[in-house]
Motif scaffolding. Structure first.
Motif, PDB file in Angstrom:
ATOM      1  N   LEU A 142       0.829  -1.214   0.000  1.00 24.35           N
ATOM      2  CA  LEU A 142       0.000   0.000   0.000  1.00 24.35           C
ATOM      3  C   LEU A 142       0.861   1.260   0.000  1.00 24.35           C
ATOM      4  N   SER A 143       0.266   2.353  -0.477  1.00 26.41           N
ATOM      5  CA  SER A 143       0.931   3.656  -0.365  1.00 26.41           C
ATOM      6  C   SER A 143       0.769   4.161   1.065  1.00 26.41           C
ATOM      7  N   GLY A 144       1.521   5.205   1.415  1.00 26.33           N
ATOM      8  CA  GLY A 144       1.446   5.759   2.762  1.00 26.33           C
ATOM      9  C   GLY A 144       0.039   6.173   3.150  1.00 26.33           C
ATOM     10  N   GLY A 145      -0.629   6.867   2.248  1.00 28.64           N
ATOM     11  CA  GLY A 145      -1.980   7.336   2.537  1.00 28.64           C
ATOM     12  C   GLY A 145      -2.933   6.169   2.757  1.00 28.64           C
ATOM     13  N   GLN A 146      -2.762   5.123   1.934  1.00 31.10           N
ATOM     14  CA  GLN A 146      -3.620   3.939   2.089  1.00 31.10           C
ATOM     15  C   GLN A 146      -3.345   3.250   3.422  1.00 31.10           C
ATOM     16  N   LYS A 147      -2.053   3.172   3.786  1.00 25.37           N
ATOM     17  CA  LYS A 147      -1.695   2.543   5.067  1.00 25.37           C
ATOM     18  C   LYS A 147      -2.368   3.271   6.225  1.00 25.37           C
ATOM     19  N   THR A 169      -0.463  12.682   9.615  1.00 26.21           N
ATOM     20  CA  THR A 169      -0.133  12.952   8.212  1.00 26.21           C
ATOM     21  C   THR A 169       1.327  13.367   8.016  1.00 26.21           C
ATOM     22  N   SER A 170       2.105  13.385   9.102  1.00 25.69           N
ATOM     23  CA  SER A 170       3.484  13.906   9.008  1.00 25.69           C
ATOM     24  C   SER A 170       4.391  13.055   8.141  1.00 25.69           C
ATOM     25  N   ALA A 171       4.122  11.725   8.096  1.00 26.77           N
ATOM     26  CA  ALA A 171       5.025  10.852   7.355  1.00 26.77           C
ATOM     27  C   ALA A 171       4.558  10.642   5.918  1.00 26.77           C
ATOM     28  N   LEU A 172       3.516  11.415   5.504  1.00 28.63           N
ATOM     29  CA  LEU A 172       2.932  11.169   4.178  1.00 28.63           C
ATOM     30  C   LEU A 172       3.474  12.124   3.123  1.00 28.63           C
ATOM     31  N   ASP A 173       3.523  11.629   1.892  1.00 31.62           N
ATOM     32  CA  ASP A 173       3.819  12.520   0.779  1.00 31.62           C
ATOM     33  C   ASP A 173       2.680  13.526   0.674  1.00 31.62           C
ATOM     34  N   PRO A 174       2.974  14.772   0.277  1.00 32.18           N
ATOM     35  CA  PRO A 174       1.948  15.836   0.281  1.00 32.18           C
ATOM     36  C   PRO A 174       0.659  15.437  -0.441  1.00 32.18           C
ATOM     37  N   GLU A 175       0.787  14.710  -1.567  1.00 35.05           N
ATOM     38  CA  GLU A 175      -0.436  14.408  -2.325  1.00 35.05           C
ATOM     39  C   GLU A 175      -1.335  13.399  -1.616  1.00 35.05           C
ATOM     40  N   GLU A 179      -6.311  12.738   1.443  1.00 37.47           N
ATOM     41  CA  GLU A 179      -7.202  11.580   1.587  1.00 37.47           C
ATOM     42  C   GLU A 179      -7.347  11.167   3.046  1.00 37.47           C
ATOM     43  N   VAL A 180      -6.248  11.321   3.831  1.00 41.04           N
ATOM     44  CA  VAL A 180      -6.305  10.953   5.242  1.00 41.04           C
ATOM     45  C   VAL A 180      -7.104  11.995   6.019  1.00 41.04           C
ATOM     46  N   LEU A 181      -6.834  13.277   5.721  1.00 40.70           N
ATOM     47  CA  LEU A 181      -7.562  14.338   6.422  1.00 40.70           C
ATOM     48  C   LEU A 181      -9.065  14.221   6.175  1.00 40.70           C
ATOM     49  N   GLN A 182      -9.431  13.787   4.968  1.00 36.42           N
ATOM     50  CA  GLN A 182     -10.851  13.640   4.648  1.00 36.42           C
ATOM     51  C   GLN A 182     -11.519  12.619   5.576  1.00 36.42           C
ATOM     52  N   VAL A 183     -10.802  11.514   5.849  1.00 37.84           N
ATOM     53  CA  VAL A 183     -11.357  10.493   6.740  1.00 37.84           C
ATOM     54  C   VAL A 183     -11.529  11.060   8.148  1.00 37.84           C
ATOM     55  N   VAL A 197      -3.077  15.722  17.298  1.00 40.84           N
ATOM     56  CA  VAL A 197      -1.803  16.439  17.279  1.00 40.84           C
ATOM     57  C   VAL A 197      -1.427  16.605  15.817  1.00 40.84           C
ATOM     58  N   THR A 198      -1.259  17.849  15.369  1.00 41.56           N
ATOM     59  CA  THR A 198      -1.057  18.050  13.931  1.00 41.56           C
ATOM     60  C   THR A 198      -0.175  19.248  13.619  1.00 41.56           C
ATOM     61  N   HIS A 199       0.421  19.202  12.443  1.00 40.24           N
ATOM     62  CA  HIS A 199       1.146  20.350  11.901  1.00 40.24           C
ATOM     63  C   HIS A 199       0.343  21.026  10.793  1.00 40.24           C
ATOM     64  N   GLU A 200      -0.853  20.466  10.479  1.00 48.30           N
ATOM     65  CA  GLU A 200      -1.682  21.008   9.401  1.00 48.30           C
ATOM     66  C   GLU A 200      -2.553  22.123   9.978  1.00 48.30           C
ATOM     67  N   MET A 201      -2.065  23.369   9.893  1.00 47.29           N
ATOM     68  CA  MET A 201      -2.771  24.478  10.532  1.00 47.29           C
ATOM     69  C   MET A 201      -4.127  24.738   9.873  1.00 47.29           C
ATOM     70  N   GLY A 202      -4.148  24.598   8.559  1.00 50.98           N
ATOM     71  CA  GLY A 202      -5.397  24.822   7.845  1.00 50.98           C
ATOM     72  C   GLY A 202      -6.462  23.844   8.290  1.00 50.98           C
ATOM     73  N   PHE A 203      -6.024  22.591   8.453  1.00 54.53           N
ATOM     74  CA  PHE A 203      -6.940  21.539   8.878  1.00 54.53           C
ATOM     75  C   PHE A 203      -7.433  21.798  10.293  1.00 54.53           C
TER      76      PHE A 203
END
Lengths: 245, 504
Positions: A142-147, A169-175, A179-183, A197-203
């Motif tokens: 699986l890809s990172g996002g799928q994992k 989401t820190s270990a994921l490729d940007p693209e 998909e993870v944030l959506q879940v 705990v996140t670094h995604e300020m927009g999220f």
């Protein structure tokens, strides 16, 4: 916000040897509340999160989850943890099992219904995170996002009412972040109590009911996303936000 | 062969009566598996129950008698059977006096230690009667007048007497009359004395040029030279002491008395002289068969040895595996007491040489506890405790090499420690451990060769027996090494196949 607390943290301290990482944290989290924790690395965010299901021993203070005091030796941690799902930065999927087996493991071992029921639940959860076709795949395929979506499905399989996300989401490729944030966003809408705990300020701004800014082992400032991002009161918060926004 | 097998089963039956144990049962099962071929070997391995209680009449009794591995012409193996002057004498005496002997071929030092620890009832090993030894043993009447003689390599014309030894190194058998004599004149002639454990090794040492001369008992030397061992004697025999049969001080007086009576009878009717003549006047023709002749002759004994090697390896690895799993878990346990137990165990058994452990379990433990222990039990105990220490570390390493995030994921799902171990950590750890397990298996198989020093009749021991009698050290060791190599290669290939199949 002062209604019945789902999670109640009082004077929480945590030391690794002589290094004090958490220096007295007090926080009340209500049922259905989505709390995002932000702050510079080394501020103690992850340690704070790991104290909420006692993956890290608690040095001092109390953590009460669903009415269970985690520092009480008589409390069965395994029972409490079944109410708290946790998603890790590095997924931590079990590499020797298929995706379906990963998700079914806990419900089957904890005897939450029959094997058939566990399987049905697992398939439903996979469908929900958009990976119904990956049931028989191995994590390595699986890809990172799928994992990470599988990891979320796995922690949902024991039907928790609290979810902890540790830089999911820190270990994921940007693209793959989206998909993870959506879940996670969907879970928030369903009324799940969540500490993220996140670094995604927009999220954080978008989904959080409350944002906590931590630095050097203490909560520096907290408030609604509008308050914290729009009008930070503390210098350290302003400094941090000026660097990441 | 069949007689030897029967003997093996008799011994086992005796053992069942006296002290049934798990090893006895395992041994019986292994015998059933290996068929008759292991029977004779197992006999050497399981001879115990030395009778130490005083009896007035020893008729019908069985005594375990220890001897040297090879001290031709007094004791050596011919076609796999122990033979020689000592062997013929003790058997002839036993027959006349109506008792039975079981011979344990241990090596000289080991035989004496076994006697001291009451593992055996007596020792007959071409042993000189000395005042020192009389302090700890009771000796029979002398049955042979020996003496020490010096020999040099066949091509050595430089050394013709003791005066030519100045500045040179000579070799003598450890604890023997030859060593005592060599030491008594070394200052006068200015040479150094090195001690080795058996005659064949000493002769090879001289032939290889490591030592210039050997001091050995003259009958042994004479026999070896007749067997074309590549040496020659250049001096006359020194008048030496006499050989006697020994029992532990104050014990087995009836056995000693019976030996004296029997010896006197043999001397009176000429059988004694006939036995000596067989070995000293008319030595057996040296075996001059080629390599393949040696291969064919030695194979039955080596196969017996290999059977015991595999038996000891199998039992040891099984026990070590159980020990390693239990103590490996102790090592990663959250409880300090369990960790301390495992750490202590590993430190002790990794921190001391295997050879010392083998000596301790076979000779030391019986002296401390007063309970004799058979050589297979001692050997398996040594190997399994030793390998168990390494297995413990393999298990610990395997468990700890699984990412801690795996445990955290399991525990955060509400799974307990045991469930997390069983379903999440162990399946991954076993995969990591398997190559190390296979490696330890091979190590333990090779380590069985060290048990030769306590007289365990495994493959290396059988090889030593063969070259000690025929002096064809190099060829015999090549065959032994090839057997180890073939077996280990087969086992490694098989293990790797299984590993690939189950640990995809």
């Amino acid at each position: 916000m002062s209604n019945a607390s789902k999670i109640s943290v009082r004077a929480l301290r945590k030391s690794f040897g002589s290094n004090e990482v958490l220096k007295g944290i007090d926080v009340e989290i209500a049922e259905g509340e989505v709390v995002c924790v932000i702050g510079p690395s080394g501020s103690g965010k992850s340690t704070f999160l790991r104290c909420l299901n006692k993956l890290d021993e608690i040095t001092a203070g109390t953590v009460i989850v669903d009415g269970f005091d985690l520092t009480d030796k008589n409390v069965n941690l395994n029972t409490v943890r079944q109410h708290i799902g946790m998603v890790f930065q590095h997924f931590n999927l079990f590499p020797h099992m298929t995706v379906l087996q990963n998700i079914m493991l806990a419900p089957v071992e904890l005897k939450k219904g029959t094997r058939q029921e566990a399987r049905a639940t697992a398939e439903k959860l996979l469908d929900r995170v958009g990976l119904a076709d990956k049931a028989q795949a191995r994590p390595a395929q699986l890809s990172g996002g799928q994992k990470q979506r599988v990891a979320i499905a796995r922690s949902l399989a024991v039907n928790p009412d609290i979810m902890l996300f540790d830089e999911a989401t820190s270990a994921l490729d940007p693209e793959m972040v989206g998909e993870v944030l959506q879940v996670i966003r969907d879970l928030a809408k369903e009324g799940m109590t969540m500490v993220v705990v996140t670094h995604e300020m927009g999220f954080a701004r978008e989904v959080a009911d409350r944002v906590i800014f931590m630095a050097e082992g203490v909560i520096v400032e907290e408030g609604t996303p509008e308050e914290l991002f729009g009008n930070p009161q503390q210098v350290r918060t302003q400094d941090f936000l000026s660097k990441v926004l | 062969m069949s007689a030897a097998s029967e003997n093996g089963f008799t011994v086992l039956r005796n053992k069942f009566r006296s002290r049934p144990g798990i090893l006895t049962i395992a041994l019986t099962a292994a015998l059933a598996l290996l068929g008759g071929s292991a029977g004779a070997g197992a006999a050497a391995a399981s001879e115990t129950s030395a009778s130490v209680a005083p009896h007035t009449d020893i008729t019908g009794e069985t005594f375990v008698i220890a001897t040297d591995t090879t001290f031709a012409p007094f004791e050596y193996r011919k076609d796999g059977e122990l033979t020689g002057i000592d062997m013929d004498l003790i058997r002839a005496v036993a027959e006349r006096e109506g008792f039975t002997v079981e011979i344990k071929s241990l090596g000289f030092d080991a035989a004496l230690q076994a006697l001291q620890s009451n593992q055996v009832a007596g020792v007959i090993a071409g042993m000189s009667i000395t005042d020192e030894r009389k302090q700890i043993f009771d000796f029979s009447d002398p049955y042979f007048d020996s003496g020490v003689q010096m020999a040099v390599a066949e091509g050595n014309n430089a050394v013709t007497g003791y005066t030519d030894l100045r500045g040179e190194t000579v070799v003598a058998k450890r604890g023997s009359e030859g060593e005592t004599f060599a030491n008594s004149i070394k200052d006068e002639y200015g040479f150094t004395v090195k001690a080795l454990a058996d005659s064949a090794t000493m002769y090879d040492d001289v032939k290889a040029g490591n030592s210039v001369a050997v001091f050995d008992d003259y009958p042994v030397l004479a026999y070896g030279i007749n067997q074309n061992n590549g040496l020659k004697s250049v001096t006359d025999k020194e008048q030496g002491s006499s050989y006697g049969f020994a029992v532990n001080k104050g014990q087995n007086a009836e056995l000693l008395a019976a030996f004296n009576t029997g010896l006197a009878e043999l001397k009176a009717d000429g059988e004694y002289q006939a036995i000596l003549d067989t070995y000293l006047l008319d030595p057996a023709a040296a075996s001059d068969t080629g390599f393949f002749g040696l291969l064919a002759n030695s194979m039955p004994a080596l196969m017996k040895g290999l059977g015991l090697t595999l038996l000891a390896t199998g039992l040891s690895i099984l026990i070590a595996l159980v020990l390693g799993i239990v103590l490996g878990f102790f090592k990663v346990s959250p409880f300090i007491v369990l960790r301390a137990i495992a750490t202590t165990y590993v430190s002790i058994f990794r921190g001391t040489p295997l050879l010392v452990q083998a000596f301790f379990f076979y000779f030391g433990l019986p002296q401390l506890t007063g309970q004799s222990i058979d050589v297979l039990t001692a050997g398996v105990l040594t190997l399994s405790l030793n390998a168990g220490a390494y297995m413990t570390e393999i298990v610990r390493g395997g468990i700890q090499s699984v990412d801690s995030g795996q445990t955290e994921a399991g525990r955060s799902l509400g799974l307990g420690y045991v469930t997390t171990m069983r379903r999440v950590v162990l399946p991954q750890a076993v995969k990591i451990m398997t190559p190390s397990f296979i490696n330890q298996f091979v190590m333990t198989l090779k380590d069985t060769s060290l048990l030769a020093v306590i007289g365990f009749a495994e493959l290396t021991y059988q090889g030593q027996q063969i070259y000690a009698a025929n002096f064809r050290t190099g060829e015999t060791l090549l065959i032994v090494a090839a057997l180890y190599f073939v077996v280990i290669t087969l086992l490694t290939t098989l293990s790797n196949k299984l590993d690939k199949r189950f640990n995809k």
